[in-house]
Design a protein around this motif. Structure first.
Motif, PDB file in Angstrom:
ATOM      1  N   LEU A 207     -44.025  -2.362 -65.547  1.00 51.38           N
ATOM      2  CA  LEU A 207     -43.244  -2.343 -67.131  1.00 51.38           C
ATOM      3  C   LEU A 207     -41.960  -1.755 -66.890  1.00 51.38           C
ATOM      4  O   LEU A 207     -41.790  -0.591 -66.663  1.00 51.38           O
ATOM      5  N   VAL A 208     -40.903  -2.354 -67.137  1.00 53.94           N
ATOM      6  CA  VAL A 208     -39.500  -1.914 -67.294  1.00 53.94           C
ATOM      7  C   VAL A 208     -38.933  -2.174 -68.552  1.00 53.94           C
ATOM      8  O   VAL A 208     -38.831  -3.364 -68.859  1.00 53.94           O
ATOM      9  N   VAL A 209     -38.554  -1.535 -69.351  1.00 56.14           N
ATOM     10  CA  VAL A 209     -37.935  -1.676 -70.642  1.00 56.14           C
ATOM     11  C   VAL A 209     -36.325  -0.891 -70.561  1.00 56.14           C
ATOM     12  O   VAL A 209     -36.562   0.236 -70.404  1.00 56.14           O
ATOM     13  N   GLY A 210     -35.551  -1.564 -71.401  1.00 54.76           N
ATOM     14  CA  GLY A 210     -34.340  -0.986 -71.514  1.00 54.76           C
ATOM     15  C   GLY A 210     -33.280  -1.854 -72.214  1.00 54.76           C
ATOM     16  O   GLY A 210     -33.696  -2.915 -72.967  1.00 54.76           O
ATOM     17  N   ASP A 211     -32.282  -1.713 -72.125  1.00 57.32           N
ATOM     18  CA  ASP A 211     -30.786  -2.660 -72.525  1.00 57.32           C
ATOM     19  C   ASP A 211     -30.246  -3.739 -71.497  1.00 57.32           C
ATOM     20  O   ASP A 211     -30.531  -3.363 -70.477  1.00 57.32           O
ATOM     21  N   ASN A 212     -30.393  -4.915 -71.785  1.00 61.21           N
ATOM     22  CA  ASN A 212     -29.871  -5.711 -70.964  1.00 61.21           C
ATOM     23  C   ASN A 212     -30.485  -5.952 -69.410  1.00 61.21           C
ATOM     24  O   ASN A 212     -30.147  -6.032 -68.496  1.00 61.21           O
ATOM     25  N   ILE A 213     -31.984  -5.803 -69.688  1.00 57.09           N
ATOM     26  CA  ILE A 213     -32.630  -6.106 -68.471  1.00 57.09           C
ATOM     27  C   ILE A 213     -32.917  -7.512 -68.357  1.00 57.09           C
ATOM     28  O   ILE A 213     -33.060  -8.165 -69.296  1.00 57.09           O
TER      29      ILE A 213
END
Ligand code: PHE
Length: 338
Positions: A207-213
């Protein structure tokens, strides 16, 4: 008498017998002692002569006994050494050594690949709630997708997790974005076993979460994974697919040539962009706990893959059930691999 004493002393086979002989001659009532006592009855001249004679005899017998005693002690020592001897030239017992299970090794290897890309490795519980395994992942009770995850229900209404995806929710609840995690672990499906299906197997969730992924980040990550696993020439392929907790969703496969010169596409797992409903579910839960809503509006991707499939391809394992039948003839072949 000396002759007789000599024979008896020589014949004494152990220290105890020798002691008996000693007492017989030199003890308080022994032969020699008695003769010494009888000296008193003799005239002074006779006493002198006889006394010397007896003393000489006493010394001789004493000497013989000491010599024999030394002999017996030495023999006893030699016997003891012989009986306790260790043959250091004997070949050693070969004690079977343990090793990590092949699936554990693959999960460790996967974790290493992702750790190098900056991911944290976390683990969840195998016992889960319906809410985390399904509902918060956008799979309501009436959703037909539930058929995909045939479930082992526990007596108290809980269940054995059917995938590692519940950790997406649990992790986001307790941590803020941006985040990058992988979750290795066991999962359970209530289904008939055959060569490609087991009721317990493993997954590695990402799981990868951030901005503009974006989807491009997801594809690049899976490509990096494939190269980490199978070398620089490995290729990846994505096909549209459906999982309620991602949109769009895809299945991914890896192209790889094994040492036997065989190559084909290996369907490795599912992936996709985190569904807005999942972020909403997390924010609702956070709010209930008095935590700030922070995930709506974020972007992220998730993926899940099966290490058993990697092992089957990499080592030509024909049947998934071999992994858990605990036959050492099978498991022993993988000691030290990877
Ligand atoms: N949890 C899915 C499964 O069990 C795999 C998956 C994980 C799919 C994450 C998409 C994203 O098959």
């Amino acid at each position: 008498m000396l002759q007789e004493a000599r024979t008896q002393i020589q014949q004494a086979g152990n220290l105890e017998a020798l002691q008996t002989v000693k007492t017989h001659y030199l003890g308080k009532n022994g032969e020699v002692t008695r003769q010494l006592k009888s000296l008193g009855a003799l005239s002074p001249e006779e006493r002198k002569v006889k006394g010397q004679e007896i003393n000489l005899l006493k010394q001789e017998i004493d000497g013989l006994i000491s010599a024999r005693e030394a002999e017996l002690k030495e023999a006893a020592l030699q016997a003891k050494l012989a009986s306790e001897a260790i043959d250091v030239t004997l070949p050693a017992l070969s004690l079977p050594s343990g090793g990590l299970h092949i699936i554990t090794r693959i999960l460790d290897d996967l974790s290493d690949i992702f750790t190098r890309m900056g991911y944290n490795v976390v683990e969840g519980n195998e016992m889960e709630d319906d809410a985390y395994n399904f509902q918060h992942l956008n799979i309501p009770w009436y959703h037909p997708a539930r058929d995909l995850w045939d479930t082992f229900w526990l007596k108290d209404g809980r269940l054995l997790r059917t995938h590692t995806s519940p950790m997406q929710i649990r992790y986001m609840l307790e941590h803020s974005a941006p985040l990058k995690i992988v979750v290795p672990g066991k999962v359970y499906r209530y289904e008939a076993t055959d060569a490609t299906h087991e009721s317990m197997f493993h997954q590695l969730e990402g799981l990868v979460v951030g901005d503009n992924i974006s989807m491009a980040d997801l594809k690049g990550t899976i490509a990096e994974l494939a190269r980490g696993l199978f070398g620089p020439k490995a290729k990846v392929r994505f096909q549209p697919s459906f999982y309620p907790f991602v949109e769009p969703g895809a299945d991914f496969a890896v192209w790889w040539e094994n040492p036997r010169g065989e190559s084909k596409w290996l369907e490795l797992g599912g992936c996709g962009m985190v569904h807005p409903n999942v972020f909403k579910a997390v924010d609702d839960l956070r709010e209930q706990r008095g935590l700030p809503r922070m995930y709506e509006g974020k972007t992220g991707f998730a993926f899940g893959l099966g290490p058993e499939r990697i092992a089957m391809l990499k080592y030509g394992m024909p049947d998934i059930r071999y992994f858990y039948a605990n036959d050492l003839r099978v498991l022993g072949q993988f000691k030290g691999e990877l």
